[in-house]
Design an enzyme around this catalytic site. Structure first.
Site, PDB file in Angstrom:
ATOM      1  N   CYS A   1      -1.526   9.455  -1.361  1.00 52.40           N
ATOM      2  CA  CYS A   1      -2.024   9.298  -0.043  1.00 52.40           C
ATOM      3  C   CYS A   1      -2.799  10.545  -0.031  1.00 52.40           C
ATOM      4  CB  CYS A   1      -0.489   9.760   0.603  1.00 52.40           C
ATOM      5  SG  CYS A   1       0.422   8.289   1.111  1.00 52.40           S
TER       6      CYS A   1
ATOM      7  N   ARG B   1      -8.787   5.977   6.309  1.00 50.96           N
ATOM      8  CA  ARG B   1      -9.266   5.588   7.668  1.00 50.96           C
ATOM      9  C   ARG B   1     -10.082   6.837   8.252  1.00 50.96           C
ATOM     10  NH1 ARG B   1      -3.761   2.366   9.138  1.00 50.96           N
ATOM     11  NH2 ARG B   1      -4.472   0.149   8.277  1.00 50.96           N
TER      12      ARG B   1
ATOM     13  N   ARG C   1       0.877   9.932  13.661  1.00 46.14           N
ATOM     14  CA  ARG C   1       1.724   9.294  12.769  1.00 46.14           C
ATOM     15  C   ARG C   1       2.918   8.414  13.578  1.00 46.14           C
ATOM     16  NH1 ARG C   1       4.308  11.479   8.599  1.00 46.14           N
ATOM     17  NH2 ARG C   1       4.998   9.548   8.639  1.00 46.14           N
TER      18      ARG C   1
ATOM     19  N   LYS D   1       0.903  -1.110  -0.007  1.00 45.20           N
ATOM     20  CA  LYS D   1       0.058  -0.019   0.071  1.00 45.20           C
ATOM     21  C   LYS D   1       0.675   1.250   0.132  1.00 45.20           C
ATOM     22  CE  LYS D   1      -0.949   0.130   5.043  1.00 45.20           C
ATOM     23  NZ  LYS D   1      -1.964   0.341   6.049  1.00 45.20           N
ATOM     24  N   ASP D   2       2.043   0.972   0.321  1.00 47.07           N
ATOM     25  CA  ASP D   2       2.975   2.521   0.336  1.00 47.07           C
ATOM     26  C   ASP D   2       3.716   2.425  -1.255  1.00 47.07           C
ATOM     27  OD1 ASP D   2       2.556   2.786   3.060  1.00 47.07           O
ATOM     28  OD2 ASP D   2       4.417   1.729   3.566  1.00 47.07           O
TER      29      ASP D   2
END
Length: 302
Positions: free
Chosen positions: A240, A130, A147, A81-82
């Site tokens: 992102c 999310r 974070r 997912k990165d």
């Protein structure tokens, strides 16, 4: 000798060790032949703001990509997912390892499930997906930026900085921390991020030796499903900066993909599903269908 490039976080190291072990078995070579090289990436050092504000997905891969293009790394290992939807020129996907559980985990010391959180509770997460999904399901909750690596975020939860957070179950499983989850969030209600739970392998174009090694450990079903998800994300120009979820499954050669696009405040949602035997086309068709429904200001925070 192969050199495996990775970030230095505990989860990234766990993924690199898993890749090393699988390569050792598949190629029948001792583990020492697969040297793990830790490369510092800027994304691990920016902890004061959302990654979307700092540049998006490439923050976790840029320095590793550069080392690979310079010939210092043969195979790089990334959380699926990165990975940016478009890799830098000179690099290509080598496939994905067998996927871990793709679902999200609800982390909380005050409630057993997400829906049991009291009104006004603070949920911390750095993921725009999310954040938007929390706001969609529970507009009565307060969402804040959280974070840091998994251990850092769990520490902030235990210190009371937030009442709850949401983490990928795959990462918790790989770190041996799944027992700390209050409950698991089912994909039907809380659709995962594209490629969540899948470890991606990247090699240099034209490096037949490294590509063959990556292919030897890649999991066909996972690689096919992730191809559909990443094609979906590509059509939507996903980064992102966009709250997008997508998850594919495969049965008897037919890929079925569910996709969801949300406004950052969670008030607008556009979702659908698509099936077919060509994973990339399935992802593209669903992406195009949902993209056609999106208002021009969908990703603006109101």
């Amino acid at each position: 000798m192969f050199t495996i490039g990775t970030r230095g976080s505990p989860l990234a190291m766990a993924q690199a060790y898993e890749t090393q072990a699988r390569l050792s078995v598949a190629l029948q070579e001792p583990k020492e032949r697969f040297e793990i090289r830790v490369i510092k990436v800027i994304g691990d050092q920016i902890l004061d703001r959302a990654l979307a504000e700092a540049g998006g997905k490439g923050l976790f891969t840029k320095e590793i990509d550069e080392a690979q293009l310079a010939g210092e790394v043969d195979i790089s290992v990334h959380s699926g997912k990165d990975m940016p939807t478009k890799l830098p020129n000179g690099l290509t996907e080598g496939g994905f390892l067998e996927r871990e559980d793709p679902r999200d985990a609800f982390m909380c010391l005050k409630a057993k499930s997400f829906m049991e959180l009291p009104a006004g509770a603070i949920v911390g997460t750095a993921s725009l997906r999310r954040q938007a999904m929390v706001r969609r399901l529970r507009p009565d909750l307060k969402v804040v930026l959280l974070r840091g690596n998994v251990q850092t975020r769990l520490g902030k939860l235990k210190s009371g900085e937030v009442d709850a957070t949401i983490l990928a179950l795959a990462g918790l499983n790989r770190l041996g921390l799944a027992h700390e989850a209050a409950s698991i969030m089912e994909a039907a209600d809380f659709l995962p991020a594209v490629a969540q739970g899948a470890i991606g392998l990247v090699v240099r174009e034209g490096d037949a030796r490294s590509l063959a090694a990556a292919k030897a450990v890649a999991h066909a079903q996972t690689t096919t499903c992730v191809a559909a998800e990443r094609a979906f994300l590509t059509v939507l120009d996903g980064s992102c900066k966009t709250p997008i979820a997508g998850f594919a499954g495969i049965e008897s050669g037919i890929v079925t993909l569910r996709g969801l696009v949300l406004s950052p405040d969670g008030t607008k949602a556009f979702e659908g599903s698509e099936s077919g035997d060509d994973a990339v086309r399935v992802g593209q068709r669903l992406g195009q269908r949902i993209k056609a429904q999106l208002p021009p200001d969908i990703f603006q925070v109101h």
